[in-house]
Design an enzyme around this catalytic site. Structure first.
Site, PDB file in Angstrom:
ATOM      1  N   TYR A 155       0.842  -1.215   0.000  1.00 19.65           N
ATOM      2  CA  TYR A 155       0.000   0.000   0.000  1.00 19.65           C
ATOM      3  C   TYR A 155       0.867   1.252   0.000  1.00 19.65           C
ATOM      4  O   TYR A 155       0.672   2.174  -0.800  1.00 19.65           O
ATOM      5  CB  TYR A 155      -0.927  -0.011   1.229  1.00 19.65           C
ATOM      6  CG  TYR A 155      -1.692   1.278   1.425  1.00 19.65           C
ATOM      7  CD1 TYR A 155      -2.741   1.631   0.581  1.00 19.65           C
ATOM      8  CD2 TYR A 155      -1.363   2.167   2.468  1.00 19.65           C
ATOM      9  CE1 TYR A 155      -3.439   2.820   0.755  1.00 19.65           C
ATOM     10  CE2 TYR A 155      -2.055   3.350   2.641  1.00 19.65           C
ATOM     11  CZ  TYR A 155      -3.097   3.676   1.793  1.00 19.65           C
ATOM     12  OH  TYR A 155      -3.783   4.852   1.962  1.00 19.65           O
ATOM     13  N   ARG A 223      -0.800   7.967  17.023  1.00 19.63           N
ATOM     14  CA  ARG A 223      -1.080   8.430  15.664  1.00 19.63           C
ATOM     15  C   ARG A 223      -1.578   9.872  15.710  1.00 19.63           C
ATOM     16  O   ARG A 223      -2.172  10.301  16.697  1.00 19.63           O
ATOM     17  CB  ARG A 223      -2.200   7.581  15.017  1.00 19.63           C
ATOM     18  CG  ARG A 223      -1.869   6.109  14.812  1.00 19.63           C
ATOM     19  CD  ARG A 223      -0.924   5.891  13.646  1.00 19.63           C
ATOM     20  NE  ARG A 223      -0.668   4.486  13.383  1.00 19.63           N
ATOM     21  CZ  ARG A 223       0.291   3.778  13.978  1.00 19.63           C
ATOM     22  NH1 ARG A 223       1.075   4.322  14.876  1.00 19.63           N
ATOM     23  NH2 ARG A 223       0.477   2.504  13.658  1.00 19.63           N
TER      24      ARG A 223
HETATM   25  N1  LIG Z   1      -8.910   7.076   5.674  1.00 15.12           N
HETATM   26  C1  LIG Z   1      -7.647   7.307   5.967  1.00 15.12           C
HETATM   27  O1  LIG Z   1      -7.259   7.361   7.141  1.00 15.12           O
HETATM   28  C2  LIG Z   1      -6.626   7.520   4.887  1.00 15.12           C
HETATM   29  C3  LIG Z   1      -5.293   7.759   5.264  1.00 15.12           C
HETATM   30  C4  LIG Z   1      -4.345   7.953   4.263  1.00 15.12           C
HETATM   31  C5  LIG Z   1      -4.718   7.944   2.939  1.00 15.12           C
HETATM   32  N2  LIG Z   1      -6.016   7.682   2.602  1.00 15.12           N
HETATM   33  C6  LIG Z   1      -6.373   7.664   1.178  1.00 15.12           C
HETATM   34  O2  LIG Z   1      -7.497   8.500   0.982  1.00 15.12           O
HETATM   35  C7  LIG Z   1      -8.305   8.019  -0.091  1.00 15.12           C
HETATM   36  C8  LIG Z   1      -9.751   7.849   0.363  1.00 15.12           C
HETATM   37  O3  LIG Z   1      -9.775   6.911   1.436  1.00 15.12           O
HETATM   38  P1  LIG Z   1     -11.100   6.562   2.233  1.00 15.12           P
HETATM   39  O4  LIG Z   1     -10.700   6.337   3.638  1.00 15.12           O
HETATM   40  O5  LIG Z   1     -12.176   7.542   1.916  1.00 15.12           O
HETATM   41  O6  LIG Z   1     -11.422   5.125   1.612  1.00 15.12           O
HETATM   42  P2  LIG Z   1     -12.812   4.537   1.044  1.00 15.12           P
HETATM   43  O7  LIG Z   1     -12.561   3.081   0.803  1.00 15.12           O
HETATM   44  O8  LIG Z   1     -13.941   4.906   1.925  1.00 15.12           O
HETATM   45  O9  LIG Z   1     -12.952   5.299  -0.321  1.00 15.12           O
HETATM   46  C9  LIG Z   1     -12.257   4.945  -1.488  1.00 15.12           C
HETATM   47  C10 LIG Z   1     -13.243   4.980  -2.636  1.00 15.12           C
HETATM   48  O10 LIG Z   1     -12.558   4.700  -3.856  1.00 15.12           O
HETATM   49  C11 LIG Z   1     -13.373   3.826  -4.631  1.00 15.12           C
HETATM   50  N3  LIG Z   1     -12.474   3.107  -5.548  1.00 15.12           N
HETATM   51  C12 LIG Z   1     -11.467   2.250  -5.222  1.00 15.12           C
HETATM   52  N4  LIG Z   1     -10.880   1.779  -6.340  1.00 15.12           N
HETATM   53  C13 LIG Z   1     -11.527   2.361  -7.390  1.00 15.12           C
HETATM   54  C14 LIG Z   1     -11.384   2.279  -8.800  1.00 15.12           C
HETATM   55  N5  LIG Z   1     -10.475   1.487  -9.377  1.00 15.12           N
HETATM   56  N6  LIG Z   1     -12.195   3.035  -9.584  1.00 15.12           N
HETATM   57  C15 LIG Z   1     -13.125   3.831  -9.020  1.00 15.12           C
HETATM   58  N7  LIG Z   1     -13.321   3.943  -7.701  1.00 15.12           N
HETATM   59  C16 LIG Z   1     -12.521   3.216  -6.895  1.00 15.12           C
HETATM   60  C17 LIG Z   1     -14.073   2.935  -3.631  1.00 15.12           C
HETATM   61  O11 LIG Z   1     -15.241   2.334  -4.130  1.00 15.12           O
HETATM   62  C18 LIG Z   1     -14.353   3.925  -2.508  1.00 15.12           C
HETATM   63  O12 LIG Z   1     -15.610   4.561  -2.680  1.00 15.12           O
HETATM   64  C19 LIG Z   1      -7.635   6.725  -0.553  1.00 15.12           C
HETATM   65  O13 LIG Z   1      -6.785   7.019  -1.623  1.00 15.12           O
HETATM   66  C20 LIG Z   1      -6.808   6.318   0.648  1.00 15.12           C
HETATM   67  O14 LIG Z   1      -5.704   5.519   0.300  1.00 15.12           O
HETATM   68  C21 LIG Z   1      -6.973   7.470   3.550  1.00 15.12           C
END
Ligand SMILES: NC(=O)c1ccc[n+]([C@@H]2O[C@H](COP(=O)([O-])OP(=O)(O)OC[C@H]3O[C@@H](n4cnc5c(N)ncnc54)[C@H](O)[C@@H]3O)[C@@H](O)[C@H]2O)c1
Length: 324
Positions: A155, A223
């Site tokens: 990741y 964190r």
């Molecule tokens: N939540 C956290 O603490 C956190 C921390 C660091 C980074 N991030 C990053 O932030 C972003 C959002 O995270 P989140 O927590 O809202 O996750 P989430 O899983 O709730 O949202 C991600 C969304 O992306 C969509 N998705 C995934 N692959 C896809 C594809 N190939 N095509 C279209 N849609 C796709 C999923 O259906 C989902 O709705 C991500 O990139 C994640 O890596 C999140």
């Protein structure tokens, strides 16, 4: 302060990938509240239809069910768009260790497709989700951009690769890209279900449902838990940032540090539940401590987060009490 008074040129059009997910749906809602049009592109792989349904009737909202692994889909979605916020990716360190090939394809190729489509369609700003996991095993606290260690999971590698593409797309093609390294985001709509759920919503759900939460390790890990409204602010401000700040990555957090065990007992107190947790083994790929130096984002993006942990967790608990 905050994002509620931000102004964009009239008629600005936004595209949020991953807009059916936790962070993306909150960003879409904030854009609609500001009075601009937003398209959400999501394949609903980890996102929720309910997050789309909540916004579906609102003026200026369009939903496209589609996969960013498909370049044509990205090209069509980027037509006429001014600002892209690329949130689509699969999260979870442990899941990426179980299925590295999928993470490579989904998180790296997907983001690259979106960058390429944004370049070809003349998008003004490409803002994308990176992660604090890019710091790997670098021991220094707080984490400062430019001091990254060895990566600990597929990741984290996907996020670092996206940052490298972000740099290249600015340098080679002049696309203004901004990588936002989120630190453990929490808040309304974060999914509390399943084996890969983030710790705060998971604890809240388990406590509210009479289950006993498991803490991985001794609970003394810390964190920089970041309330989702701070992340919305960072995304919107990156869209307004100068071109000179592009091609870089920025820590997005509050700049505080909470210990997991303290959070557990604070949640118990807030929910008026008395229960001792189970302690499980450490999770591979996890680091012990993390907190962010946010001075770069403050200086170059004008980021000025409103919500410290205490303020954010109160709002999150109130939301889960109503919605779980
Ligand atoms: N939540 C956290 O603490 C956190 C921390 C660091 C980074 N991030 C990053 O932030 C972003 C959002 O995270 P989140 O927590 O809202 O996750 P989430 O899983 O709730 O949202 C991600 C969304 O992306 C969509 N998705 C995934 N692959 C896809 C594809 N190939 N095509 C279209 N849609 C796709 C999923 O259906 C989902 O709705 C991500 O990139 C994640 O890596 C999140």
């Amino acid at each position: 302060m905050g994002f509620k008074d931000l102004k964009f040129p009239e008629g600005s059009k936004f595209l949020v990938t991953g807009g059916a997910g936790f962070i993306g749906s909150n960003i879409c809602e904030a854009i609609l509240d500001l009075g601009y049009e937003v398209t959400c592109l999501d394949d609903l792989s980890t996102g929720k239809q309910a997050n789309v349904d909540a916004l579906m009737g609102r003026k200026g909202y369009t939903f496209i069910k589609g996969d960013i692994k498909d370049l044509d889909t990205c090209m069509k979605a980027c037509e006429g768009i001014d600002y892209v916020m690329n949130e689509a990716a699969w999260g979870s360190v442990p899941r990426s260790i179980e299925m590295p090939l999928f993470y490579e394809e989904n998180n790296i190729r997907g983001t690259l497709n979106m960058m390429e489509a944004s370049r070809q369609q003349g998008v003004k700003k490409f803002v994308y989700a990176s992660s604090s996991s890019v710091y790997g095993d670098h021991p220094v606290l707080p984490k400062v951009e430019g001091q990254e260690g060895n990566l600990l999971s597929p990741y984290a590698l996907t996020k670092r690769a996206c940052e490298e593409y972000g740099k290249l797309y600015k340098k080679l093609y002049g696309l203004d890209t901004y990588g936002l390294r989120y630190f453990n985001v929490f808040g309304r709509r974060q999914d509390p279900e399943g084996a890969y759920a983030a710790v705060i919503p998971r604890f809240i759900r388990q406590l509210l449902h009479g289950e006993t939460p498991t803490i991985n390790g001794d609970g003394k890990q810390s964190r920089d838990f970041t309330y989702v409204d701070n992340v919305i602010e960072a995304n919107l401000k990156a869209c307004l940032a100068p071109s000179e700040a592009a091609g870089q990555a920025f820590n997005i957090a509050y700049g505080g540090r909470e210990f997991l065990i303290d959070i557990y007992y604070d949640l118990c107190e807030a929910l008026e539940i008395k229960k001792e947790p189970i302690f499980g083994p450490d999770r591979p790929g996890d680091i012990k401590h993390s907190n962010a130096d946010i001075s770069k984002a403050k200086k170059l993006l004008g980021y000025d987060p409103d919500y410290d942990f205490a303020k954010g967790i109160k709002l999150a608990i109130a939301w889960y009490k109503e919605n779980l």
